[in-house]
Design an enzyme around this catalytic site. Structure first.
Site, mmCIF file in Angstrom:
data_model
loop_
_atom_site.group_PDB
_atom_site.id
_atom_site.type_symbol
_atom_site.label_atom_id
_atom_site.label_comp_id
_atom_site.label_asym_id
_atom_site.label_seq_id
_atom_site.Cartn_x
_atom_site.Cartn_y
_atom_site.Cartn_z
ATOM 1 N N ASP A 191 0.712 -1.169 -0.096
ATOM 2 C CA ASP A 191 0.032 0.084 -0.074
ATOM 3 C C ASP A 191 0.737 1.261 -0.025
ATOM 4 O OD1 ASP A 191 -1.075 -2.399 1.334
ATOM 5 O OD2 ASP A 191 -2.847 -1.256 1.685
ATOM 6 N N GLU A 214 -4.032 2.149 -3.068
ATOM 7 C CA GLU A 214 -5.199 2.607 -2.526
ATOM 8 C C GLU A 214 -5.366 3.826 -1.468
ATOM 9 O OE1 GLU A 214 -8.271 0.835 -0.456
ATOM 10 O OE2 GLU A 214 -6.854 0.174 1.243
ATOM 11 N N ASN A 215 -4.189 3.938 -0.765
ATOM 12 C CA ASN A 215 -3.742 4.947 0.065
ATOM 13 C C ASN A 215 -2.966 6.197 -0.320
ATOM 14 O OD1 ASN A 215 -3.794 2.139 2.379
ATOM 15 N ND2 ASN A 215 -5.436 3.780 2.243
ATOM 16 N N ASP A 264 -10.272 -1.458 -0.281
ATOM 17 C CA ASP A 264 -11.517 -0.997 0.240
ATOM 18 C C ASP A 264 -11.871 0.464 0.149
ATOM 19 O OD1 ASP A 264 -9.582 -1.326 2.304
ATOM 20 O OD2 ASP A 264 -10.911 -0.362 3.761
ATOM 21 N N HIS A 265 -10.676 1.474 -0.205
ATOM 22 C CA HIS A 265 -10.906 2.897 -0.457
ATOM 23 C C HIS A 265 -10.822 3.172 -1.828
ATOM 24 C CE1 HIS A 265 -10.724 3.874 3.980
ATOM 25 N NE2 HIS A 265 -9.627 3.067 3.701
ATOM 26 N N HIS A 296 -6.556 -8.444 -0.042
ATOM 27 C CA HIS A 296 -6.624 -7.221 0.660
ATOM 28 C C HIS A 296 -7.620 -7.388 1.668
ATOM 29 C CE1 HIS A 296 -5.672 -2.844 0.623
ATOM 30 N NE2 HIS A 296 -7.037 -2.477 1.126
ATOM 31 N N HIS A 350 -3.135 -4.170 3.007
ATOM 32 C CA HIS A 350 -4.144 -3.401 3.902
ATOM 33 C C HIS A 350 -3.638 -3.161 5.118
ATOM 34 C CE1 HIS A 350 -8.015 -2.170 5.309
ATOM 35 N NE2 HIS A 350 -8.230 -3.209 6.130
ATOM 36 N N HIS A 401 -0.614 -2.500 6.317
ATOM 37 C CA HIS A 401 0.625 -1.737 6.463
ATOM 38 C C HIS A 401 1.738 -2.110 6.989
ATOM 39 C CE1 HIS A 401 -2.002 2.086 5.004
ATOM 40 N NE2 HIS A 401 -2.478 1.201 4.315
#
Length: 270
Positions: free
Chosen positions: A8, A39-40, A67-68, A154, A179, A181
């Site tokens: 991520d 995604e982050n 999920d984001h 994830h 997910h 991190h």
């Protein structure tokens, strides 16, 4: 094939680490294909179109989300015109974009990439990841049209990631978790020939609370009350992920190694 998966990307620090280091790693390690979970990447919540372009221009062949996936609203449109970005297979039946795709690597071989979301301890219910993956893996048998295959798992729960890893064993080259991190230390080749790692960790500043500047998370843990928004930490980032080599005939993993480059974590390289 030589494949690199990076975990991520967290905010500006993570993006900077990708742009400053990925071109070098592609050359030094002679990488055939690179997948980056992003995604982050935009303010710690989702991925914008402009930041997606930055990561792709730096040398990523495929970006996965999570999920984001659509926290940045422009991604709802951007993903429909950029086939190198994947959202989870089981995100929503109405979600734009695709959750799996067959890519062409720089050496001309085909690589399948897919992503699923877990169900355990997640903030919202998602469809069953096992049944979402099954038709994709059945349609793209390893060693057939796909010379290599990779699944981004994830999930929050390590047990669910492990179960999905075993579900994929012998059917993909690499099953890797994202997910949380935090990189795990269990990189291995499963009995069926699938490289596996429970979590690739993040590309971000580890002098933080999972990538966020630590003051506000600490306040909330201590007092139970929020005061400010979470903001990504901006110190020097570590690139965290996993490297795998595959057999050209079978697509199975022949070697796997953890990757940590830069920042404050102990370095690791193939």
């Amino acid at each position: 094939m030589k494949i690199l998966f990076l975990g991520d990307v967290m905010g500006r620090a993570g993006r900077r680490a990708i742009t400053e280091n990925l071109p070098r790693l592609r050359q030094e390690w002679r990488l055939d294909f690179v997948v980056v979970n992003s995604e982050n990447a935009t303010s710690g919540m989702g991925l914008s179109g402009s930041h997606a372009k930055t990561l792709l221009d730096a040398g990523a062949d495929c970006l996965t989300l999570g999920d984001h996936a659509f926290d940045q609203k422009d991604m709802l449109q951007f993903i429909q015109h950029e086939p190198r970005i994947l959202r989870p297979l089981n995100f929503s039946k109405a979600a734009p974009g695709k959750g799996a795709r067959l890519f062409t690597a720089q050496n001309g071989r085909k690589v399948l990439v897919a992503q699923v979301l877990g169900q355990v301890f997640m903030k919202r219910p998602f469809d069953d990841p096992f049944s979402a993956l099954e038709p994709v893996l059945k349609t793209h048998p390893l060693g057939g049209q796909a010379s290599a295959a990779l699944v981004d798992i994830h999930c929050e729960a390590t047990s669910e990631k492990m179960a999905l890893g075993h579900f994929c064993d012998g059917r993909v080259s690499l099953a890797v978790g994202t997910h949380t991190h935090v990189p795990t230390a269990d990189a291995m080749v499963l009995p069926g020939g699938t490289g596996y790692l429970t979590d690739a960790g993040m590309c971000g500043d580890y002098h933080s609370v999972i990538g966020m500047e630590k003051t506000e998370p600490l306040r909330r843990f201590i007092t139970g009350m929020p005061k400010d928004r979470f903001t990504p930490a901006t110190g020097t980032a570590t690139l965290s992920g996993v490297y795998v080599e595959t057999d050209d005939r079978t697509g199975k993993a022949t070697r796997i190694a953890m990757v940590r480059d830069g920042g404050i974590l102990q370095p690791a390289a193939p």
